[in-house]
Enzyme design. Structure first.
Site, PDB file in Angstrom:
ATOM      1  N   ASP A 126       0.832  -1.204   0.000  1.00 41.86           N
ATOM      2  CA  ASP A 126       0.000   0.000   0.000  1.00 41.86           C
ATOM      3  C   ASP A 126       0.874   1.264   0.000  1.00 41.86           C
ATOM      4  OD1 ASP A 126      -2.189  -1.655   0.139  1.00 41.86           O
ATOM      5  OD2 ASP A 126      -2.382  -1.486   2.316  1.00 41.86           O
TER       6      ASP A 126
HETATM    7  N1  URA Z   1      -1.359  -6.111   3.578  1.00 44.55           N
HETATM    8  C1  URA Z   1      -1.841  -4.854   3.665  1.00 44.55           C
HETATM    9  O1  URA Z   1      -2.893  -4.632   4.264  1.00 44.55           O
HETATM   10  N2  URA Z   1      -1.145  -3.859   3.099  1.00 44.55           N
HETATM   11  C2  URA Z   1       0.028  -4.045   2.454  1.00 44.55           C
HETATM   12  O2  URA Z   1       0.623  -3.080   1.959  1.00 44.55           O
HETATM   13  C3  URA Z   1       0.523  -5.354   2.368  1.00 44.55           C
HETATM   14  C4  URA Z   1      -0.193  -6.365   2.923  1.00 44.55           C
END
Ligand code: URA
Length: 262
Positions: free
Chosen positions: A127
């Site tokens: 993310d």
């Molecule tokens: N899980 C998440 O919620 N965000 C990420 O960036 C990676 C795995």
């Protein structure tokens, strides 16, 4: 496919069937890997008779080429394979794991310019504000080995939570939770308390899948929420020693680790 000597019957003569279907890389894949077009477009080029292997037009989309020997041309221009590149980065906050962004946000690929000129892309997603271990490559087989669920590569995350987590909630998380619209059941390979600060708990969680926002959704499913998320490692690859935004090439052993069994 063997090389024809110049003047030894090249031109439009047909390659032998055993030359077309031997081992090696698929012709369309070879063209796509060179970075000039997609696989689907490459297939069109082949059907349209725009592709030659060692001087012979090849319209068979199942043809294969020997990467180190064969001369492949599209519209008369020689195709050169880009060198394969394998990178691990400590992804910083505030950038997206795509090659480009229509909203103009910084991408992880921007961080590699101008050193890396090849068309590389991130292996999987983190993310916008997630930090930590992220690999990038231009080797599709490698990316597939890392991401495909059947390889069951374990990814470890540490998550700083909003406040504390009860041992009841942590146990529920360890036993597995249902997430997403499809209420899919996912159970971490491991999870536990990592650190207890004055105001926040930090937990670790190891997962084998790679669903969208998986870690945040799993933690939310037990009534907690994530304020900061970091990926510590992907299998045995880690960004240890790299500061935010820094990167390094993978070692030959690290590359082999993901290519095992292939
Ligand atoms: N899980 C998440 O919620 N965000 C990420 O960036 C990676 C795995």
């Amino acid at each position: 496919m063997s090389m024809r000597k110049p003047g030894s019957g090249g031109g439009e003569s047909k390659p032998r069937q055993d030359e077309l279907h031997g081992n090696g890389m698929k012709l369309q894949q070879f063209i796509a890997h060179a970075g000039i077009t997609s696989r689907r477009k490459a297939e069109e080029f082949i059907r349209e008779g725009r592709v030659t292997i060692n001087g012979s037009v090849v319209k068979d989309v199942t043809a294969r080429v020997n990467e180190s020997k064969d001369h492949v041309k599209v519209d008369g221009s020689l195709i050169r394979q880009e060198a394969k590149i394998y990178i691990v980065m400590n992804k910083p906050e505030g950038c997206i794991t795509t090659v480009s962004d229509d909203k103009g946000r910084p991408t992880v690929v921007d961080l590699l310019k101008p050193t890396i000129r090849e068309r590389i892309y991130p292996v999987g997603r983190l993310d916008f504000n997630t930090t930590g271990t992220l690999m990038l490559t231009n080797d599709g087989d490698f990316a597939n080995s890392v991401m495909h669920p059947s390889f069951e590569i374990e990814k470890k995350y540490t998550a700083k939570l909003q406040g504390r987590i009860s041992s009841f909630a942590l146990n529920r998380l360890k036993k597995g939770v249902k997430i997403g619209d499809e209420r899919r059941f996912v159970r971490p390979a491991d999870a536990g308390l990592y650190k207890r600060n004055d105001a926040n708990d930090v937990i670790y969680i190891v997962i084998r899948e790679g669903m969208n926002h998986q870690v945040k959704k799993m933690i939310e499913a037990v009534g907690a929420s994530v304020v900061r998320l970091r990926r510590e490692n992907v299998g045995k690859i880690s960004d240890r020693g790299l500061s935010a935004g820094q990167w390094r090439y993978l070692t030959p052993d690290e590359i082999k680790y993901f290519k095992r069994g292939k």
